[in-house]
Design a protein around this motif. Structure first.
Motif, PDB file in Angstrom:
ATOM      1  N   VAL A   1      47.562  33.901  18.037  1.00 56.50           N
ATOM      2  CA  VAL A   1      47.912  35.301  18.292  1.00 56.50           C
ATOM      3  C   VAL A   1      46.655  36.097  18.649  1.00 56.50           C
ATOM      4  N   VAL A   2      45.567  35.848  17.944  1.00 56.22           N
ATOM      5  CA  VAL A   2      44.303  36.528  18.227  1.00 56.22           C
ATOM      6  C   VAL A   2      43.786  36.113  19.605  1.00 56.22           C
ATOM      7  N   LEU A   3      43.885  34.831  19.948  1.00 58.14           N
ATOM      8  CA  LEU A   3      43.434  34.356  21.253  1.00 58.14           C
ATOM      9  C   LEU A   3      44.266  34.954  22.381  1.00 58.14           C
ATOM     10  N   ILE A   4      45.566  35.017  22.198  1.00 58.90           N
ATOM     11  CA  ILE A   4      46.431  35.612  23.220  1.00 58.90           C
ATOM     12  C   ILE A   4      46.107  37.092  23.391  1.00 58.90           C
ATOM     13  N   GLY A   5      45.883  37.792  22.288  1.00 56.32           N
ATOM     14  CA  GLY A   5      45.503  39.207  22.354  1.00 56.32           C
ATOM     15  C   GLY A   5      44.177  39.407  23.067  1.00 56.32           C
ATOM     16  N   ALA A   6      43.204  38.537  22.782  1.00 53.75           N
ATOM     17  CA  ALA A   6      41.900  38.637  23.432  1.00 53.75           C
ATOM     18  C   ALA A   6      42.020  38.371  24.934  1.00 53.75           C
ATOM     19  N   LEU A   7      42.823  37.385  25.320  1.00 52.01           N
ATOM     20  CA  LEU A   7      43.027  37.102  26.737  1.00 52.01           C
ATOM     21  C   LEU A   7      43.727  38.262  27.443  1.00 52.01           C
ATOM     22  N   LEU A   8      44.692  38.863  26.788  1.00 49.88           N
ATOM     23  CA  LEU A   8      45.400  39.995  27.371  1.00 49.88           C
ATOM     24  C   LEU A   8      44.463  41.184  27.579  1.00 49.88           C
ATOM     25  N   ILE A   9      43.640  41.478  26.602  1.00 48.53           N
ATOM     26  CA  ILE A   9      42.677  42.579  26.731  1.00 48.53           C
ATOM     27  C   ILE A   9      41.665  42.276  27.827  1.00 48.53           C
ATOM     28  N   PHE A  10      41.171  41.040  27.889  1.00 53.67           N
ATOM     29  CA  PHE A  10      40.235  40.654  28.951  1.00 53.67           C
ATOM     30  C   PHE A  10      40.873  40.817  30.319  1.00 53.67           C
ATOM     31  N   TRP A  11      42.137  40.418  30.473  1.00 53.17           N
ATOM     32  CA  TRP A  11      42.825  40.521  31.749  1.00 53.17           C
ATOM     33  C   TRP A  11      42.991  41.984  32.157  1.00 53.17           C
ATOM     34  N   LEU A  12      43.351  42.842  31.215  1.00 55.83           N
ATOM     35  CA  LEU A  12      43.557  44.252  31.532  1.00 55.83           C
ATOM     36  C   LEU A  12      42.255  44.970  31.895  1.00 55.83           C
ATOM     37  N   VAL A  13      41.153  44.577  31.265  1.00 54.25           N
ATOM     38  CA  VAL A  13      39.877  45.259  31.481  1.00 54.25           C
ATOM     39  C   VAL A  13      39.043  44.568  32.551  1.00 54.25           C
ATOM     40  N   GLY A  14      38.998  43.263  32.545  1.00 57.96           N
ATOM     41  CA  GLY A  14      38.046  42.530  33.371  1.00 57.96           C
ATOM     42  C   GLY A  14      38.494  42.185  34.772  1.00 57.96           C
ATOM     43  N   VAL A  15      39.795  42.219  35.054  1.00 56.80           N
ATOM     44  CA  VAL A  15      40.278  41.801  36.360  1.00 56.80           C
ATOM     45  C   VAL A  15      40.236  42.992  37.318  1.00 56.80           C
ATOM     46  N   ASP A  16      39.670  42.775  38.486  1.00 62.58           N
ATOM     47  CA  ASP A  16      39.549  43.801  39.510  1.00 62.58           C
ATOM     48  C   ASP A  16      40.901  43.955  40.215  1.00 62.58           C
ATOM     49  N   ARG A  17      41.504  45.157  40.131  1.00 59.72           N
ATOM     50  CA  ARG A  17      42.827  45.376  40.713  1.00 59.72           C
ATOM     51  C   ARG A  17      42.833  46.613  41.614  1.00 59.72           C
ATOM     52  N   PRO A  18      42.281  46.495  42.819  1.00 57.13           N
ATOM     53  CA  PRO A  18      42.331  47.648  43.723  1.00 57.13           C
ATOM     54  C   PRO A  18      43.729  47.817  44.317  1.00 57.13           C
ATOM     55  N   LYS A  19      44.043  49.032  44.699  1.00 54.49           N
ATOM     56  CA  LYS A  19      45.326  49.335  45.335  1.00 54.49           C
ATOM     57  C   LYS A  19      45.331  48.816  46.772  1.00 54.49           C
ATOM     58  N   LEU A  20      44.173  48.857  47.421  1.00 58.89           N
ATOM     59  CA  LEU A  20      44.012  48.399  48.796  1.00 58.89           C
ATOM     60  C   LEU A  20      42.624  47.794  48.949  1.00 58.89           C
ATOM     61  N   LYS A  21      42.533  46.670  49.648  1.00 61.10           N
ATOM     62  CA  LYS A  21      41.248  46.019  49.885  1.00 61.10           C
ATOM     63  C   LYS A  21      41.167  45.629  51.354  1.00 61.10           C
ATOM     64  N   LEU A  22      40.104  46.076  52.013  1.00 62.94           N
ATOM     65  CA  LEU A  22      39.864  45.762  53.415  1.00 62.94           C
ATOM     66  C   LEU A  22      38.582  44.952  53.523  1.00 62.94           C
ATOM     67  N   GLU A  23      38.618  43.866  54.283  1.00 60.44           N
ATOM     68  CA  GLU A  23      37.430  43.038  54.489  1.00 60.44           C
ATOM     69  C   GLU A  23      37.070  43.042  55.970  1.00 60.44           C
ATOM     70  N   PHE A  24      35.819  43.409  56.247  1.00 62.21           N
ATOM     71  CA  PHE A  24      35.307  43.460  57.610  1.00 62.21           C
ATOM     72  C   PHE A  24      34.222  42.411  57.785  1.00 62.21           C
ATOM     73  N   LYS A  25      34.182  41.824  58.987  1.00 62.76           N
ATOM     74  CA  LYS A  25      33.119  40.875  59.314  1.00 62.76           C
ATOM     75  C   LYS A  25      32.736  41.086  60.769  1.00 62.76           C
ATOM     76  N   ASP A  26      31.500  41.459  60.988  1.00 67.52           N
ATOM     77  CA  ASP A  26      30.947  41.677  62.338  1.00 67.52           C
ATOM     78  C   ASP A  26      31.809  42.631  63.166  1.00 67.52           C
ATOM     79  N   GLY A  27      32.269  43.712  62.561  1.00 67.80           N
ATOM     80  CA  GLY A  27      33.011  44.734  63.281  1.00 67.80           C
ATOM     81  C   GLY A  27      34.491  44.464  63.454  1.00 67.80           C
ATOM     82  N   GLU A  28      35.024  43.456  62.797  1.00 71.33           N
ATOM     83  CA  GLU A  28      36.448  43.134  62.885  1.00 71.33           C
ATOM     84  C   GLU A  28      37.074  43.182  61.502  1.00 71.33           C
ATOM     85  N   LEU A  29      38.277  43.713  61.410  1.00 68.93           N
ATOM     86  CA  LEU A  29      39.039  43.693  60.168  1.00 68.93           C
ATOM     87  C   LEU A  29      39.673  42.318  60.062  1.00 68.93           C
ATOM     88  N   ILE A  30      39.147  41.475  59.147  1.00 64.85           N
ATOM     89  CA  ILE A  30      39.632  40.105  59.062  1.00 64.85           C
ATOM     90  C   ILE A  30      40.757  39.941  58.050  1.00 64.85           C
TER      91      ILE A  30
END
Length: 102
Positions: A4-33
């Motif tokens: 139970v403690v391990l599951i709680g720790a994993l849940l807290i890590f997931w909520l805090v540590g995972v990067d969750r942007p609403k929108l992500k754009l990746e550009f390479k050499d002037g092109e939206l890839i």
């Protein structure tokens, strides 16, 4: 009991540590890839035009906060390009989920 403690720790890590942007754009050499999330058509067109005129590589992430949308740029994007992208960003298209700060 330990699991139970391990599951709680994993849940807290997931909520805090995972990067969750609403929108992500990746550009390479002037092109939206690649883009992940709901990309408004006018904003996507404007970003492609900016990248085509001034080629750059990097990522643009949009996070939602209580006050509205927040743009985060990678270090590979010059400050002038960052400002041009901020200028064309549709703040009305991204609604905040909380009350606005006064």
């Amino acid at each position: 009991m330990l699991y139970v403690v391990l599951i709680g720790a994993l849940l807290i890590f997931w909520l805090v540590g995972v990067d969750r942007p609403k929108l992500k754009l990746e550009f390479k050499d002037g092109e939206l890839i690649k883009h992940k999330g709901n990309l408004p058509p006018a904003f996507g067109h404007s970003c492609k035009e900016i990248a085509h005129k001034n080629p750059f590589s990097g990522t643009v992430k949009v996070y939602m906060t209580r006050a509205g949308a927040k743009l985060k740029f990678s270090k590979g994007i010059p400050n002038k390009i960052q400002q041009r992208i901020r200028n064309v960003f549709p703040h009305q298209g991204f609604k905040s989920h909380g009350k606005k700060k006064a």
